[in-house]
Design a protein around this motif. Structure first.
Motif, mmCIF file in Angstrom:
data_model
loop_
_atom_site.group_PDB
_atom_site.id
_atom_site.type_symbol
_atom_site.label_atom_id
_atom_site.label_comp_id
_atom_site.label_asym_id
_atom_site.label_seq_id
_atom_site.Cartn_x
_atom_site.Cartn_y
_atom_site.Cartn_z
ATOM 1 N N VAL A 177 15.974 35.995 10.433
ATOM 2 C CA VAL A 177 15.073 36.834 11.238
ATOM 3 C C VAL A 177 15.109 38.278 10.753
ATOM 4 O O VAL A 177 14.098 38.989 10.804
ATOM 5 C CB VAL A 177 15.456 36.744 12.728
ATOM 6 N N ASP A 178 16.277 38.725 10.282
ATOM 7 C CA ASP A 178 16.411 40.097 9.793
ATOM 8 C C ASP A 178 15.925 40.248 8.353
ATOM 9 O O ASP A 178 15.438 41.311 7.964
ATOM 10 C CB ASP A 178 17.881 40.538 9.876
ATOM 11 N N TRP A 179 16.077 39.195 7.550
ATOM 12 C CA TRP A 179 15.744 39.285 6.129
ATOM 13 C C TRP A 179 14.256 39.111 5.855
ATOM 14 O O TRP A 179 13.728 39.685 4.912
ATOM 15 C CB TRP A 179 16.526 38.233 5.343
ATOM 16 N N TRP A 180 13.572 38.276 6.660
ATOM 17 C CA TRP A 180 12.170 37.992 6.406
ATOM 18 C C TRP A 180 11.342 38.205 7.671
ATOM 19 O O TRP A 180 11.858 38.180 8.785
ATOM 20 C CB TRP A 180 11.993 36.531 5.954
ATOM 21 N N SER A 181 10.047 38.387 7.466
ATOM 22 C CA SER A 181 9.119 38.477 8.597
ATOM 23 C C SER A 181 9.124 37.142 9.330
ATOM 24 O O SER A 181 8.956 36.085 8.716
ATOM 25 C CB SER A 181 7.714 38.805 8.094
ATOM 26 N N SER A 182 9.332 37.189 10.653
ATOM 27 C CA SER A 182 9.555 35.954 11.393
ATOM 28 C C SER A 182 8.947 36.036 12.787
ATOM 29 O O SER A 182 8.963 37.093 13.426
ATOM 30 C CB SER A 182 11.065 35.692 11.504
ATOM 31 N N LEU A 183 8.407 34.905 13.250
ATOM 32 C CA LEU A 183 7.955 34.822 14.635
ATOM 33 C C LEU A 183 9.133 34.732 15.594
ATOM 34 O O LEU A 183 9.034 35.114 16.756
ATOM 35 C CB LEU A 183 7.054 33.595 14.826
ATOM 36 N N HIS A 184 10.238 34.205 15.099
ATOM 37 C CA HIS A 184 11.411 33.992 15.946
ATOM 38 C C HIS A 184 11.974 35.336 16.393
ATOM 39 O O HIS A 184 12.069 36.281 15.610
ATOM 40 C CB HIS A 184 12.476 33.217 15.166
ATOM 41 N N GLN A 185 12.336 35.403 17.663
ATOM 42 C CA GLN A 185 12.865 36.652 18.191
ATOM 43 C C GLN A 185 14.231 36.974 17.597
ATOM 44 O O GLN A 185 14.968 36.070 17.198
ATOM 45 C CB GLN A 185 12.975 36.573 19.716
ATOM 46 N N PRO A 186 14.599 38.265 17.531
ATOM 47 C CA PRO A 186 15.924 38.645 17.006
ATOM 48 C C PRO A 186 17.041 38.128 17.909
ATOM 49 O O PRO A 186 16.799 37.615 19.006
ATOM 50 C CB PRO A 186 15.870 40.181 17.016
#
Length: 248
Positions: A177-186
């Motif tokens: 989630v931190d490394w790539w653009s993601s829909l998943h919440q942090p």
């Protein structure tokens, strides 16, 4: 430093230790999961953005976090089995693999159920979701390798190597989630920073995470005891145990 490991290379001693620990793990797991689930599902406040649907977090997050923890435990046991040639460690790894696969499937299923109302779709090839799916395939690969060889020592070596190599996927899941653009919440739970959830929501979540960990431990102990008996069926102590159980 590691000499204490060799004392549990004795299957009889390992079996007795598993039997001693099992009731504690099982009772604690039932208590914590009951408290955490009831508290989270019925008494935790509703999320102001996600409404009631957020409550699946009390199953999804414990399952997802413990799917990684179980994999690390399996890989660690495989490492011990390969490096120190301790068969009982291989049996631990073999016992964890199916449990980890089921927990990972639960994490994926609950994640999809949560994603539908939040994202409008059951599945996206998101970095977090994809790497968690890879984790399921790794578990299934380990299970398949254990079942593919008649020589159980060779099976343990092959499965152990895959388990150890697969550890590279764990930080990918954790930090995707931190490394790539993601829909998943942090990450909701943070160790070095303030958590994103208020304590009345966070407390039952933490209870369930610990409960899921103990549940995995309890089921692993049950499978581990069965694995020891299956691998040592001709040993005198196993025969005596069987006679004692039959006479009850």
């Amino acid at each position: 430093m590691w000499k204490w490991l060799h004392s549990y290379a004795d299957p009889e001693r390992a079996y007795k230790l598993a039997g001693t620990l099992l009731p504690w793990f099982a009772f604690s797991a039932i208590l914590l999961i009951s408290v955490g689930t009831i508290w989270g599902m019925l008494f935790a406040p509703m999320d102001y953005q996600q409404g009631e649907s957020f409550r699946i977090i009390y199953i999804h997050v414990p399952a997802a976090s413990m799917s990684m923890a179980a994999y690390m435990a399996m890989a660690s046991a495989s490492f011990v089995g390969i490096v120190w040639q301790i068969k009982t460690a291989d049996w631990v790894a073999a016992s964890i693999a199916p449990i980890g696969a089921v927990i990972t499937f639960i994490a994926l299923l609950t994640g999809a159920s949560w994603g539908k109302p939040m994202w409008g779709t059951w599945w996206v090839w998101d970095a977090r979701l994809t790497s968690e799916l890879v984790l399921l395939f790794l578990y299934l690969g380990v299970i398949s390798l254990y079942a593919s060889f008649e020589d159980k020592v060779l099976a343990a070596r092959a499965a152990g190597i895959l388990a150890i190599v697969g550890v590279i996927n764990i930080p990918i899941i954790k930090y995707s989630v931190d490394w790539w653009s993601s829909l998943h919440q942090p990450a909701t739970i943070k160790i070095t920073e303030k958590s994103a959830m208020p304590m009345e929501m966070l407390a039952p979540l933490l209870i369930n995470i610990f409960g899921f960990g103990l549940m995995i431990g309890a089921i692993t102990l049950v499978r581990y005891k069965a694995e020891i008996l299956a691998r040592n069926g001709m040993r005198p102590w196993v025969r005596e145990l069987a006679k004692a159980e039959a006479s009850k």
